[in-house]
Design a protein around this motif. Structure first.
Motif, PDB file in Angstrom:
ATOM      1  N   ALA A 380       0.829  -1.207   0.000  1.00 41.57           N
ATOM      2  CA  ALA A 380       0.000   0.000   0.000  1.00 41.57           C
ATOM      3  C   ALA A 380       0.866   1.262   0.000  1.00 41.57           C
ATOM      4  N   ILE A 381       1.935   1.277   0.790  1.00 41.44           N
ATOM      5  CA  ILE A 381       2.813   2.453   0.831  1.00 41.44           C
ATOM      6  C   ILE A 381       3.523   2.633  -0.508  1.00 41.44           C
ATOM      7  N   ALA A 382       3.995   1.540  -1.095  1.00 40.20           N
ATOM      8  CA  ALA A 382       4.648   1.641  -2.400  1.00 40.20           C
ATOM      9  C   ALA A 382       3.680   2.177  -3.456  1.00 40.20           C
ATOM     10  N   ALA A 383       2.443   1.682  -3.451  1.00 40.93           N
ATOM     11  CA  ALA A 383       1.452   2.151  -4.429  1.00 40.93           C
ATOM     12  C   ALA A 383       1.114   3.619  -4.205  1.00 40.93           C
ATOM     13  N   ALA A 384       1.060   4.056  -2.935  1.00 45.24           N
ATOM     14  CA  ALA A 384       0.757   5.453  -2.647  1.00 45.24           C
ATOM     15  C   ALA A 384       1.848   6.385  -3.162  1.00 45.24           C
ATOM     16  N   HIS A 385       3.069   5.880  -3.329  1.00 45.57           N
ATOM     17  CA  HIS A 385       4.185   6.680  -3.834  1.00 45.57           C
ATOM     18  C   HIS A 385       4.449   6.411  -5.314  1.00 45.57           C
ATOM     19  N   GLY A 386       3.506   5.784  -6.006  1.00 40.25           N
ATOM     20  CA  GLY A 386       3.672   5.530  -7.428  1.00 40.25           C
ATOM     21  C   GLY A 386       4.576   4.365  -7.745  1.00 40.25           C
ATOM     22  N   GLY A 387       4.802   3.478  -6.770  1.00 44.53           N
ATOM     23  CA  GLY A 387       5.671   2.325  -6.978  1.00 44.53           C
ATOM     24  C   GLY A 387       4.903   1.026  -6.912  1.00 44.53           C
ATOM     25  N   ARG A 388       5.624  -0.049  -6.722  1.00 48.65           N
ATOM     26  CA  ARG A 388       4.992  -1.371  -6.699  1.00 48.65           C
ATOM     27  C   ARG A 388       5.867  -2.340  -5.910  1.00 48.65           C
ATOM     28  N   LEU A 389       5.237  -3.375  -5.406  1.00 47.93           N
ATOM     29  CA  LEU A 389       5.905  -4.443  -4.677  1.00 47.93           C
ATOM     30  C   LEU A 389       5.881  -5.696  -5.521  1.00 47.93           C
ATOM     31  N   GLU A 390       7.041  -6.357  -5.624  1.00 45.62           N
ATOM     32  CA  GLU A 390       7.148  -7.601  -6.377  1.00 45.62           C
ATOM     33  C   GLU A 390       7.700  -8.688  -5.460  1.00 45.62           C
ATOM     34  N   LEU A 391       7.016  -9.823  -5.411  1.00 45.79           N
ATOM     35  CA  LEU A 391       7.421 -10.962  -4.588  1.00 45.79           C
ATOM     36  C   LEU A 391       7.748 -12.138  -5.494  1.00 45.79           C
ATOM     37  N   LEU A 392       8.901 -12.742  -5.248  1.00 46.51           N
ATOM     38  CA  LEU A 392       9.343 -13.840  -6.096  1.00 46.51           C
ATOM     39  C   LEU A 392       9.904 -14.960  -5.229  1.00 46.51           C
ATOM     40  N   ALA A 393       9.402 -16.161  -5.423  1.00 40.78           N
ATOM     41  CA  ALA A 393       9.947 -17.337  -4.757  1.00 40.78           C
ATOM     42  C   ALA A 393      11.234 -17.755  -5.463  1.00 40.78           C
ATOM     43  N   ARG A 394      12.359 -17.745  -4.738  1.00 40.41           N
ATOM     44  CA  ARG A 394      13.637 -18.095  -5.333  1.00 40.41           C
ATOM     45  C   ARG A 394      13.674 -19.586  -5.674  1.00 40.41           C
ATOM     46  N   PRO A 395      14.156 -19.944  -6.849  1.00 41.28           N
ATOM     47  CA  PRO A 395      14.177 -21.372  -7.223  1.00 41.28           C
ATOM     48  C   PRO A 395      14.990 -22.231  -6.258  1.00 41.28           C
TER      49      PRO A 395
END
Length: 416
Positions: A380-395
């Protein structure tokens, strides 16, 4: 008209359109009507109507001109006497010439009709395309205006003016939907904020009562143990309420006192403040923090975002594990990447972690101790600042958390 927009059978039975599109369900058609865009459908139908009119007009002209049939004179018999034989031969010759002229004229008319039909087909497509764009222009305006409206500016309306037609009804319906969405979002945010504030008073009273009971001289061991358990639970409830308040503030979309913030400094401070927890779990931390990674936003919210990411890396980790933190610039964005080791995770489960109260349960160490709001607050904070959150499961196991925020260039006069 329903068959034109819907998935039902096509009931528009025009020969040129059927010829152009092919039979219903037949894969050999040049263009399938129900699979195209609305603009393409209107173009084909308008072109079909124009083409039918042109074919009908040319066919009528051809028929009125004689239909291409040239008839030789019939019923003319040679005279009985030979005195008029020369006159008969001359008349016969003139009639043959007239028939040849009529046949040539019919061929020219046929060729001209085919050329005119080709030109009419091209003009029909162009005219159909122009009419389709003209008819759909109000819908394109509504679509563009609707796309500009998000959860942060639900107060905007389309405000389409004009006659009371179908387009105006559609725009008014969308405006009514936006009004209801705005009221729903505002009610949800008010409820979360008000409930969090109102619950702090009874929590403070309960905490004070526990402290008084534990502080009494000669308190029983059972009382002391119960007091410790109640304090732990009260701390969890207080943490949950604090998360609710932060989530409501981040989702509100208003950034009070926005300033330029160096992400690398926030990360270094967050890691330093959690040194005791990192040492207790014997975690090794690798930092690659590049200075000058400036973003613009609310300093308190951004600090909370970084703290939540670091807390998540420390809490949901293995004993003797590792944490890798780095900040860098990628195009016009500042990236904060935090990676941890651990078990191999399912990407489908990882994608749910940005939702409130979502956990991986037994797949992640310490999941039962969190509130389930940490990464949702980060998103939510990232979106409020025009950004985004990315989550990735490491292989190879573990989790990669990446936050992208808009980069603020460093002024030349303050560069080192």
């Amino acid at each position: 008209m329903s068959s034109f927009y819907g998935g039902g059978p096509n009931t528009i039975r025009t020969a040129p359109v059927t010829l152009l599109l092919g039979p219903a369900g037949h894969p050999g058609g040049v263009i399938r009507l129900r699979n195209g865009t609305v603009g393409l459908r209107f173009t084909i139908l308008y072109a079909g109507v124009f083409l039918i009119s042109g074919i009908g007009l040319l066919a009528l002209t051809f028929l009125l001109a004689g239909g291409g049939r040239s008839t030789a004179p019939a019923g003319l018999r040679p005279p009985a006497d030979g005195g008029t034989d020369a006159i008969y031969q001359q008349v016969r010759h003139l009639q043959e010439q007239l028939a040849e002229v009529n046949a040539q004229h019919s061929r020219q008319l046929l060729i001209g009709s085919l050329l005119a039909l080709t030109v009419m087909a091209v003009v029909s497509v162009l005219a159909g395309r122009a009419l389709a764009r003209r008819v759909l222009r109000p819908l394109r305006v509504i679509t563009a205006a609707t796309r500009r409206i998000s959860a942060d500016n639900l107060d905007q309306r389309l405000g389409v003016s004009g006659p009371a037609d179908e387009v105006k009804d559609l725009a008014d319906t969308i405006d009514g939907l936006l009004e209801r969405l705005e009221a729903s979002f505002a009610a949800q945010r008010r409820f979360v904020a008000n409930a969090s504030h109102e619950l702090r008073t009874p929590l403070a009273t309960m905490r004070a009562s526990v402290d008084v009971a534990v502080a009494k001289p000669g308190a029983a061991p059972q009382t002391l143990a119960l007091g410790d358990r109640l304090r732990t639970q009260l701390d969890r409830v207080d943490q949950l309420l604090d998360g609710f308040l932060m989530l409501a503030r981040a989702q509100h979309g208003t950034l009070a006192g926005a300033a330029e913030v160096d992400v690398a400094r926030l990360v270094a401070q967050a890691v330093s403040d959690r040194g005791a927890g990192i040492a207790a779990r014997r975690l090794s931390v690798t930092e690659d923090l590049r200075p000058g990674m400036l973003i613009r936003g609310d300093t308190a919210l951004l600090a909370r975002m970084v703290e939540n990411v670091i807390d998540n890396a420390v809490a949901h980790n293995e004993e003797d594990g590792w944490i890798q933190v780095e900040t860098f610039r990628e195009d016009a964005e500042v990236r904060l990447v935090v990676q941890t080791g651990g078990h191999v995770l399912d990407q489908r489960d990882v994608d749910r972690l940005a939702r409130p109260f979502e956990r991986l349960g037994a797949d992640r160490t310490g999941s039962e101790n969190g509130s389930g709001l940490g990464l949702s607050i980060v998103a939510a904070i990232a979106a409020a600042h025009g950004g985004r959150l990315e989550l990735l499961a490491r292989p190879e196991g573990g989790l990669r958390v990446s936050i992208a925020l808009p980069y603020v260039p460093v002024p030349a006069e303050v560069r080192p």
